[in-house]
Every structure is written in structure tokens, then in C-alpha cells.
Design a protein around this motif. Structure first.
Motif, PDB file in Angstrom:
ATOM      1  N   TYR A 149      15.358   3.902  -9.028  1.00 47.01           N
ATOM      2  CA  TYR A 149      16.769   4.641  -9.298  1.00 47.01           C
ATOM      3  C   TYR A 149      18.282   4.142  -8.464  1.00 47.01           C
ATOM      4  O   TYR A 149      17.898   4.464  -7.182  1.00 47.01           O
ATOM      5  N   TYR A 150      18.900   3.992  -8.631  1.00 47.03           N
ATOM      6  CA  TYR A 150      20.092   3.462  -8.554  1.00 47.03           C
ATOM      7  C   TYR A 150      21.729   4.296  -8.757  1.00 47.03           C
ATOM      8  O   TYR A 150      21.547   4.744 -10.094  1.00 47.03           O
ATOM      9  N   ALA A 151      22.236   3.969  -7.731  1.00 52.11           N
ATOM     10  CA  ALA A 151      23.658   5.285  -8.113  1.00 52.11           C
ATOM     11  C   ALA A 151      24.878   3.854  -7.869  1.00 52.11           C
ATOM     12  O   ALA A 151      24.820   3.262  -6.828  1.00 52.11           O
ATOM     13  N   TRP A 152      25.470   3.713  -9.504  1.00 58.19           N
ATOM     14  CA  TRP A 152      26.542   2.652  -9.567  1.00 58.19           C
ATOM     15  C   TRP A 152      28.489   3.148  -9.420  1.00 58.19           C
ATOM     16  O   TRP A 152      28.220   4.523 -10.044  1.00 58.19           O
ATOM     17  N   ASN A 153      28.632   2.275  -8.621  1.00 59.02           N
ATOM     18  CA  ASN A 153      29.875   3.635  -8.432  1.00 59.02           C
ATOM     19  C   ASN A 153      31.415   2.266  -8.907  1.00 59.02           C
ATOM     20  O   ASN A 153      30.676   0.999  -9.001  1.00 59.02           O
ATOM     21  N   THR A 154      31.523   2.059 -10.277  1.00 56.27           N
ATOM     22  CA  THR A 154      31.973   0.553 -11.462  1.00 56.27           C
ATOM     23  C   THR A 154      33.105   0.984 -10.819  1.00 56.27           C
ATOM     24  O   THR A 154      34.161   2.648 -11.091  1.00 56.27           O
ATOM     25  N   THR A 155      34.273  -0.027 -11.155  1.00 52.15           N
ATOM     26  CA  THR A 155      35.766  -0.425 -10.793  1.00 52.15           C
ATOM     27  C   THR A 155      36.186  -1.199 -11.435  1.00 52.15           C
ATOM     28  O   THR A 155      36.008  -2.353 -10.982  1.00 52.15           O
ATOM     29  N   MET A 156      37.304  -0.831 -12.106  1.00 54.87           N
ATOM     30  CA  MET A 156      37.721  -2.063 -13.060  1.00 54.87           C
ATOM     31  C   MET A 156      39.770  -3.118 -11.487  1.00 54.87           C
ATOM     32  O   MET A 156      39.982  -2.095 -11.365  1.00 54.87           O
ATOM     33  N   LEU A 157      38.551  -4.016 -11.479  1.00 54.80           N
ATOM     34  CA  LEU A 157      39.942  -4.734 -10.503  1.00 54.80           C
ATOM     35  C   LEU A 157      41.363  -5.165 -10.718  1.00 54.80           C
ATOM     36  O   LEU A 157      42.143  -5.085 -10.784  1.00 54.80           O
ATOM     37  N   ILE A 158      41.503  -6.224 -12.121  1.00 57.15           N
ATOM     38  CA  ILE A 158      43.210  -7.049 -12.506  1.00 57.15           C
ATOM     39  C   ILE A 158      42.256  -7.062 -13.990  1.00 57.15           C
ATOM     40  O   ILE A 158      41.481  -6.694 -14.704  1.00 57.15           O
ATOM     41  N   ASP A 159      43.805  -7.004 -14.568  1.00 52.66           N
ATOM     42  CA  ASP A 159      43.959  -7.522 -15.700  1.00 52.66           C
ATOM     43  C   ASP A 159      44.672  -9.287 -15.884  1.00 52.66           C
ATOM     44  O   ASP A 159      46.089  -9.131 -15.497  1.00 52.66           O
ATOM     45  N   GLY A 160      44.066 -10.351 -15.575  1.00 50.81           N
ATOM     46  CA  GLY A 160      44.844 -11.512 -15.744  1.00 50.81           C
ATOM     47  C   GLY A 160      44.344 -12.179 -16.893  1.00 50.81           C
ATOM     48  O   GLY A 160      44.051 -12.044 -17.405  1.00 50.81           O
ATOM     49  N   ARG A 161      44.355 -13.360 -16.416  1.00 52.42           N
ATOM     50  CA  ARG A 161      43.886 -14.732 -17.204  1.00 52.42           C
ATOM     51  C   ARG A 161      42.838 -15.133 -17.863  1.00 52.42           C
ATOM     52  O   ARG A 161      42.765 -15.541 -18.183  1.00 52.42           O
ATOM     53  N   ASN A 162      41.663 -14.541 -16.648  1.00 53.93           N
ATOM     54  CA  ASN A 162      40.666 -14.580 -16.813  1.00 53.93           C
ATOM     55  C   ASN A 162      39.915 -13.253 -17.308  1.00 53.93           C
ATOM     56  O   ASN A 162      39.169 -13.009 -17.021  1.00 53.93           O
ATOM     57  N   GLY A 163      40.792 -12.447 -17.536  1.00 52.70           N
ATOM     58  CA  GLY A 163      40.934 -11.174 -17.843  1.00 52.70           C
ATOM     59  C   GLY A 163      40.200 -10.006 -17.172  1.00 52.70           C
ATOM     60  O   GLY A 163      40.679  -9.552 -16.376  1.00 52.70           O
ATOM     61  N   LYS A 164      39.551  -8.927 -17.733  1.00 54.66           N
ATOM     62  CA  LYS A 164      39.450  -7.518 -16.669  1.00 54.66           C
ATOM     63  C   LYS A 164      38.202  -7.394 -15.248  1.00 54.66           C
ATOM     64  O   LYS A 164      36.569  -8.303 -16.229  1.00 54.66           O
ATOM     65  N   TYR A 165      38.835  -7.598 -14.497  1.00 50.01           N
ATOM     66  CA  TYR A 165      37.117  -8.161 -14.073  1.00 50.01           C
ATOM     67  C   TYR A 165      36.753  -6.909 -13.440  1.00 50.01           C
ATOM     68  O   TYR A 165      37.676  -5.658 -12.740  1.00 50.01           O
ATOM     69  N   ILE A 166      35.054  -6.635 -13.170  1.00 52.16           N
ATOM     70  CA  ILE A 166      34.665  -4.987 -13.025  1.00 52.16           C
ATOM     71  C   ILE A 166      34.139  -5.313 -12.008  1.00 52.16           C
ATOM     72  O   ILE A 166      32.893  -6.006 -12.252  1.00 52.16           O
ATOM     73  N   ILE A 167      34.240  -4.664 -10.851  1.00 50.53           N
ATOM     74  CA  ILE A 167      33.220  -4.226  -9.661  1.00 50.53           C
ATOM     75  C   ILE A 167      31.871  -3.552  -9.484  1.00 50.53           C
ATOM     76  O   ILE A 167      33.057  -1.991  -9.860  1.00 50.53           O
ATOM     77  N   SER A 168      30.882  -3.314  -9.553  1.00 49.64           N
ATOM     78  CA  SER A 168      30.021  -2.063  -9.492  1.00 49.64           C
ATOM     79  C   SER A 168      29.156  -1.940  -8.062  1.00 49.64           C
ATOM     80  O   SER A 168      28.261  -3.546  -7.789  1.00 49.64           O
ATOM     81  N   ILE A 169      29.255  -1.296  -7.409  1.00 50.64           N
ATOM     82  CA  ILE A 169      28.364  -1.249  -6.012  1.00 50.64           C
ATOM     83  C   ILE A 169      26.997   0.018  -5.951  1.00 50.64           C
ATOM     84  O   ILE A 169      27.704   0.895  -6.658  1.00 50.64           O
ATOM     85  N   GLY A 170      26.074  -0.806  -5.936  1.00 52.62           N
ATOM     86  CA  GLY A 170      25.301   0.765  -6.260  1.00 52.62           C
ATOM     87  C   GLY A 170      24.543   0.118  -4.636  1.00 52.62           C
ATOM     88  O   GLY A 170      23.846  -0.066  -4.419  1.00 52.62           O
ATOM     89  N   PHE A 171      23.507   1.795  -5.113  1.00 49.50           N
ATOM     90  CA  PHE A 171      23.225   2.364  -3.487  1.00 49.50           C
ATOM     91  C   PHE A 171      21.085   2.504  -4.399  1.00 49.50           C
ATOM     92  O   PHE A 171      21.074   3.908  -5.379  1.00 49.50           O
ATOM     93  N   ASP A 172      20.360   2.896  -3.501  1.00 48.84           N
ATOM     94  CA  ASP A 172      19.250   2.920  -3.738  1.00 48.84           C
ATOM     95  C   ASP A 172      19.000   4.462  -3.869  1.00 48.84           C
ATOM     96  O   ASP A 172      18.673   5.159  -2.078  1.00 48.84           O
ATOM     97  N   VAL A 173      18.807   5.126  -4.563  1.00 40.53           N
ATOM     98  CA  VAL A 173      18.461   6.533  -4.283  1.00 40.53           C
ATOM     99  C   VAL A 173      17.169   7.470  -4.771  1.00 40.53           C
ATOM    100  O   VAL A 173      17.305   8.332  -5.380  1.00 40.53           O
TER     101      VAL A 173
END
Length: 758
Positions: A149-173
């Protein structure tokens, strides 16, 4: 330095701090460190965000852009995934790719995202839920089989020519997840157990009472509150003690003091039965099972247990107890109850540091009242005397009848200087007036011996015996003697005979001799009487009349009686095992055996141990012993008869009883005393007496045997009078077991005199 360089330095600095914090988090997965890691990750997001914008604005190539992003992602000691909203672009850091690499080979970006975040979280409002700022937990299959099981924190980065970038960082819980699951299971189990426990307590009607660390309150369960009619969850110890019946209060207070002692033993569960004032203002019987537990807090204990209402059962027990522990004539407690209650009081004295007087009282010359006034008047006197003792016993006293005219009164020592003498004097003075009031035609008096509890013995039995000893050395009517250890020791150990007898018993110098009993009809041996002898190491044989009286005065008689009965039964079983003719062995019971033991249990144990059938055992009682307490004696005899044992009345006709008591006693054999047999050939009065006794016995279907038969003429007369058996020197003196063995082998039919077969 230009603006771009400044941004670069700042980026590197923030990135280094983030890496350090995340490295710490990777080492320790504590929740607090995970939160710190998430903060660091936020800085990483900022850096990534800045780099993306920087590269976009500077129009660098996409390849250079992705490589720099990957480098930043791989620095983080966590699982990182970046993708565009249209899922055309997807970047996994090395840690995440290594974790699930084989599982996603050949998958599309969308499938990979759904693999990492299963259960449709990427569908519809699933992504919005992830972007809400909350940490989300997802199961992830790793190594093709293991689920973590992993706990994820997800954030929307930018809104540009390449679309919306999304980053998720997960830790083993996973470990935290398992712990939470176990805690939930335990909580659910505990809740269920508590519900079951509460239901069980309610259904079983068991009340719980606890006293912690010697506090002055008892904590009581809800069920006990209902049982006692108490509204509070606690009650003062003193108030609870006051609710206990006054006759049971001493026992409970003893328990409390004993349990509060630091050195008390904690390894046992104890129990007592007490009466407690309950709802409805009535006393009910409770079985109180309790235990002490040391908590380790300054050595102070927690004591408590369970109270169970046994009122209904107790009513039934009281009926049984009345039969087992109550004297039928006076209504007082009998000897059995005395021994139980006496030991309880002895224990209380030892714990609570107070004392009692144990007083044994004997009505002087009581047998004369029975002889001159009749047994009804004698019983009335016993009842009156019992009521007198009950009035004198005091608040915490105890009274018991232990014999025909013997009583015990136990009173608390409230005045050390006054002692029991004044109380006994009061009893003697009031008793002396009974003769005038009830026309007993003689002056009445009583004598007493007393001892102090616990100082005069190691247990109640020894204290009681010392009081009996003091009574036994009274030499005249209306005597009062207290126990004196020096006098006792001088009497017990003062004679060489007594000491030698005690040593002889321990050394096994007692031996049984057997005297034959002959059937006058068949002239064959039908039984033997077991007679004890003291055979010294040098071969000298001491007859019983030279040492039995010593044994009776020193209570060695109990050991001798046990030996005689046990050895006689064992020997008879041995003869049966040798295929010799079956015979009856007769044994004499002493007063100690008959009046101070449970005779049924005593004989049952011996028969069980030796394997002898009760059909081949006869108990001999003297007439004087049986008449000592006729009602008790008849009860004891009936117990033995119900077992299948035979009962013989020894020395019949020499006492002061009436022939009418033959029909009351469940005897099977009358032994005619040798004093009648000696003069049988030349004394017509003796013949008439013997003839009358035999006729009465036959009318009651009781057999007869003549003791002291020594001549052929006596045998002829006894046969004519209808006597069944004979015993005496004509047929054989008391012999060793080996001689009886030969006697049995040769005695298919006897020729008189018996010397021809010896």
C-alpha cells in the motif's frame, strides 16, 4: 549574476534540501517523517514547475526537458510519476519503474496509470479527488504477486502548450496499514468480548466487587448493585461490612485483614459463604469467591471477586446440614460442626490477634438421672442445659453437644483478668437450681475444663483436646480446671509405660492375636475375635488390660484402634485368598473410634483398602459404650448395618441398661458375659438369666454367643438353652495368625477339647 543563474542556484538549493528530507523519510517511515517528506516534495514540485516553465519559455528541446525532469525525480527516495492530462506523456522515476517494471511491460500510458492508481480513480471525478490535496492510499501489486500500500500526494503543475502536467509522489505505508487493520480487528473483538461479558454477567447473575490498593471503598458491578439494592458504583468498606450478617461478619473481616497484608499469598482463589443484606431489606446467602493480585504499585494489592446468590441452594443445604451437624436431642451443633467452626475461629484468632476460651462441660453423674428419672426426663434436662449455655455464650460464642452429657461452649476473651472461671461459676449456680424446679430428686452440678485459643494449641483440635484433658483430671463434682501445659506434659510423659507404649506403636510392636468362635450346632469355627497384644523385642507379651487404659488417657487409643481394625480385615482377606474356610473377624471399637469419628467413612476406607467384603466383619461394642449416648449410638450402628457389617453387643447384662433397648439397637449378636457362664453348671439363677436373654434375643432374631466357655458341661447347657455360638479356652486361647491358619486347615469338624488339633 543574471536572473537565470539566480534561479538556478535557488533551484539547486531547494532541491538539495528536499533530497535530504526525503532521504530521512526513506530511512524512518514514521508518519511524522512522511509529512515532512511531503513538504519537501512540495518544494520538488516547485522546482519541477519552475524548470518546466523555464524550459518552455527558453524553448529548449523536449528531450533535454525530460532528461532534467528525470534526474530530479530520481534524486527523490520515493515513488514519483509525472504525466500529462491527455496521458500522451508519462515519466516514472527509476525507483517506481524498478518496483513495477516487469508488471507494466508492453502497457500503454493509460494502462500504466490505471495500474498504479487502480479502482477507477482516473475515471470521471477520480482525478479531481486525487487533486483535492488529500493523501490517497492505493494498493500496488509488486513483484507480480505481493500487494503493498502506498500513500500518494498529487498536484497539478502547469497549463501550457503540452497540456496539464500532473505529478504524484508516493510513500510505502504497508506496515502502517497492517497495524491499523490489526487494531481495528482487536477493537472489534474487544467490543464483542465486552458485549458478551456484559451479557454473561447479566444472565449468570454474578456480581463483581473490587478493592484497589487498600482503599476504603469497594467498586461494585452493575449486576451487584441490582442484587444489593445499591445505586452507586462504589460503597465504603465499612458500610459493606455492616450489611453482612453479624454471624458472618467476623469471617469477612478476617479475610480483609489477611488479604491486605503485604506478605499474603496471591496464588490461590478462596471462597466463603456469607449472608448480605440485599434488595428488599432481606438477608440472602452468597458464595464469595475471591483472590488477591499484586499490581506492583508500591506493593499494594488489588483484592476482589464474584458474589453469587446461593439462597435457594443454601435452604436445601441447611436441611442437609441440620441432619449432619445438629444434635437431635438439644438442637445444638454436634461434634462435626464443632470441629469445622472451631478451626475457623482459630484461624480468625491468629489473624485478628484476639482470643477465645474453649470450655468443655460435663454434667456430673448424669447417668443416675437416666436410671432414676427415665430417659425422657434426662433428655429434658439436656435441653434445659443447652438453653442455659446458649444464653451464656455471648454475641460471638458457640455451643455444641459432643457426647451424652458433654458440652462445649466457646466464648470470646473480653476480660483478660476475669477469665472463664466467673462464667463457669454462673453456669454452675444456675444449673444447681434445675433440680428444684424440675423435681429431679437430687442436686445437680457440672464440672468444666478449659483452654485458651490460640495460645494453648497449634490448631483447634489440639486446643479442644487440652480442654478435654483439663476436664479429665477433675477429681470431684463441681470442679473447674484450666489447661496447664506443665501438668499435661507431666501426666502424658510421667510414666515409663506410656512413653514405652508410644514408642512401641511407632516401632510396630503391636500384634493381633485371634481367639476362635465355635458354632455349637456344627462344632466348626465360624469366626475369630481380634485381640491386640504388645509384643516386646525380647518376646514378652503384654496383655491389653495392662496398657489400654494408658492409651485411653493419652489418646493413643485412636492409633491402636485404627491398627486393630485395619490389620484384622487385612488378615481375614489373606485367609480367604488362601482358600481357607470363610470366617467372620470381630473387632472392638473404642469410645474414641465410635463417638469421635465418622464410623461409616472409617470402615469404608478400611474395607476398600483391604478388599474385604463387609459380610465377614463384625463390630463389637460394649453395653456401657452404647448406652453413653443411646440415640447417637443407634444412629452409628445403623450406618454400619446399612454397609453390611454385623454388630455384636459385648458384655451384655452387666450394665445398667434395660433389655427393652435390644429392640432399638440394630445388633446381630449378643455376647453373654463370662460372669454368667462361669457359674452356669451349678447356679440355677445364672441359668435362668442366660435362658431369658437367649429367648429374648431369638424373638428379635438376634444370635447369641457365650464368652468364657471352658467346660463340656457349660457347652451342654448352652446347647439345651439354644445358644448359637461359644468362645473360650475350651476351644482355644488367643493365637497368632499363623496358628489360626493351621486351625482353619484342620477344623472341618472339631473334636472337643480343641487341644487335639493344636
Amino acid at each position: 549574476m543574471d536572473k537565470r543563474s539566480k534561479y538556478g542556484v535557488k533551484t539547486v538549493t531547494i532541491l538539495i534540501l528536499a533530497v535530504l528530507v526525503l532521504i530521512i523519510a526513506s530511512i524512518n517511515k514514521n508518519t511524522a517523517y512522511i509529512l515532512l517528506s511531503l513538504i519537501a516534495a512540495a518544494n520538488l514540485v516547485y522546482v519541477v514547475y519552475y524548470e518546466i516553465n523555464k524550459f518552455r519559455f527558453e524553448k529548449q528541446s523536449a528531450l533535454i526537458y525530460q532528461n532534467r525532469i528525470k534526474k530530479l525525480m530520481n534524486i527523490v527516495s520515493a515513488n514519483v510519476v509525472i504525466w500529462t492530462e491527455d496521458k500522451k506523456n508519462l515519466i516514472l522515476n527509476d525507483k517506481l519503474r524498478e518496483l513495477i517494471g516487469r508488471s507494466i511491460e508492453g502497457m500503454s500510458n493509460e494502462d500504466i496509470i490505471n495500474y498504479i492508481f487502480p479502482h477507477g480513480y482516473m475515471m470521471h471525478d477520480g482525478l479531481d479527488a486525487m487533486l483535492s490535496g488529500e493523501v490517497k492510499e492505493f494498493p500496488l501489486r509488486v513483484n507480480s504477486s505481493e500487494i503493498r500500500y502506498y500513500a500518494w500526494n498529487t498536484t497539478m503543475l502547469i497549463d501550457g502548450r503540452n497540456g496539464k502536467y500532473i505529478i504524484s509522489i508516493g510513500f510505502d505505508v504497508t506496515e502502517n496499514k497492517v497495524i491499523r487493520q490489526q487494531l481495528n480487528i482487536m477493537n472489534n473483538s474487544l467490543s464483542a468480548s465486552e458485549r458478551r461479558y456484559a451479557l454473561a454477567m447479566d444472565l449468570s447473575e454474578i456480581g463483581i466487587i473490587i478493592n484497589e490498593h487498600c482503599e476504603d471503598v469497594f467498586h461494585i458491578s452493575e449486576e451487584l448493585q441490582k442484587m444489593l439494592g445499591i445505586c452507586d458504583e462504589s460503597i465504603k468498606v465499612s458500610d459493606f461490612v455492616q450489611r453482612i450478617h453479624k454471624e458472618d461478619r467476623l469471617l469477612f473481616e478476617t479475610y480483609l485483614k489477611s488479604a491486605h497484608r503485604i506478605e499474603a499469598n496471591d496464588n490461590f482463589t478462596h471462597s466463603m459463604e456469607i449472608r448480605v443484606l440485599s434488595s428488599g431489606d432481606v438477608y440472602k446467602w452468597y458464595s464469595y469467591r475471591y483472590k488477591r493480585i499484586n499490581t506492583g504499585n508500591f506493593g499494594m494489592p488489588v483484592i476482589g471477586g464474584a458474589l453469587i446468590d446461593i439462597s435457594i441452594e443454601k435452604e436445601k443445604d441447611l436441611l442437609i446440614e441440620k441432619m449432619a451437624y445438629i444434635d437431635n436431642v438439644t438442637g445444638l451443633n454436634n461434634r462435626n460442626k464443632l470441629m469445622i467452626t472451631g478451626q475457623e475461629l482459630y484461624d480468625c484468632c491468629s489473624i485478628l490477634d484476639f482470643s477465645y476460651w474453649v470450655i468443655v462441660i460435663d454434667i456430673d453423674r448424669f447417668h443416675i438421672i437416666n436410671d432414676t428419672c427415665g430417659y425422657n426426663n434426662g433428655n429434658r434436662l439436656l435441653k434445659d442445659f443447652a438453653r442455659l449455655l446458649n444464653r451464656k455464650k455471648g454475641k460471638n460464642g458457640f455451643v455444641s453437644r459432643i457426647g451424652a452429657d458433654n458440652f462445649v461452649i466457646i466464648v470470646k476473651d473480653c476480660d483478660a483478668e476475669k477469665g472463664p472461671d466467673a462464667l463457669i461459676a454462673e453456669i454452675q449456680n444456675e444449673f444447681s437450681f434445675f433440680g428444684n424446679n424440675h423435681s429431679y430428686n437430687q442436686s445437680l452440678s457440672c464440672s468444666a475444663g478449659f483452654s485458651k485459643m490460640p495460645s494453648d494449641g497449634t490448631d483447634f483440635v489440639s486446643v479442644f483436646e487440652h480442654a478435654e484433658f483439663a476436664l479429665s483430671i477433675c477429681e470431684k463434682r463441681r470442679s473447674v480446671i484450666g489447661y496447664n501445659s506443665s501438668v499435661h506434659d507431666a501426666i502424658i510423659k510421667g510414666t515409663a509405660m506410656e512413653k514405652a507404649l508410644a514408642d512401641a506403636i511407632e516401632a510396630g510392636e503391636l500384634e493381633l492375636y485371634y481367639q476362635p468362635k465355635i458354632s455349637l450346632r456344627t462344632k466348626c469355627i465360624m469366626g475369630v475375635e481380634a485381640l491386640v497384644r504388645w509384643v516386646k523385642p525380647d518376646g514378652e507379651v503384654i496383655p491389653p488390660d495392662q496398657f489400654i487404659y494408658v492409651a485411653e488417657n493419652s489418646h493413643l487409643i485412636t492409633k491402636i484402634g485404627d491398627y486393630v481394625v485395619r490389620e484384622a480385615c487385612r488378615q481375614n482377606k489373606r485367609w480367604q485368598d488362601m482358600n481357607l474356610p470363610n470366617i467372620i473377624v470381630s473387632v472392638n471399637l473404642t469410645s474414641e473410634d465410635f463417638y469421635q469419628k465418622n464410623v461409616k467413612e472409617f470402615m469404608s476406607d478400611i474395607l476398600s483398602d483391604t478388599g474385604l467384603s463387609p459380610d465377614w466383619v463384625e463390630i463389637e461394642l460394649t453395653e456401657s459404650l452404647a448406652m453413653k449416648d443411646i440415640d447417637f449410638a443407634v444412629g452409628q450402628m445403623q450406618e454400619l448395618r446399612n454397609m453390611g457389617l454385623k454388630i455384636a453387643m459385648d458384655d451384655f447384662g452387666t450394665g445398667y441398661s434395660s433389655l427393652s433397648y435390644i429392640q432399638k439397637m440394630p445388633i446381630t449378636l449378643l455376647k453373654l458375659d463370662r460372669s454368667f457362664i462361669i457359674s452356669l453348671e451349678f447356679d440355677e439363677v445364672a441359668q435362668e438369666i442366660v435362658s431369658a436373654i437367649i429367648k429374648i434375643a431369638k424373638s428379635k432374631k438376634i444370635e447369641t454367643i457365650a464368652e468364657g466357655t471352658e467346660t463340656i458341661g457349660q457347652v451342654d447347657i448352652l446347647e439345651k438353652l439354644g445358644c448359637d455360638y461359644a468362645q473360650g479356652f475350651l476351644f482355644g486361647k488367643p493365637m497368632k495368625a499363623s496358628q489360626i491358619t493351621e486351625y482353619l486347615r484342620k477344623s472341618t469338624r472339631l473334636s472337643i477339647p480343641a487341644e487335639n488339633i493344636l
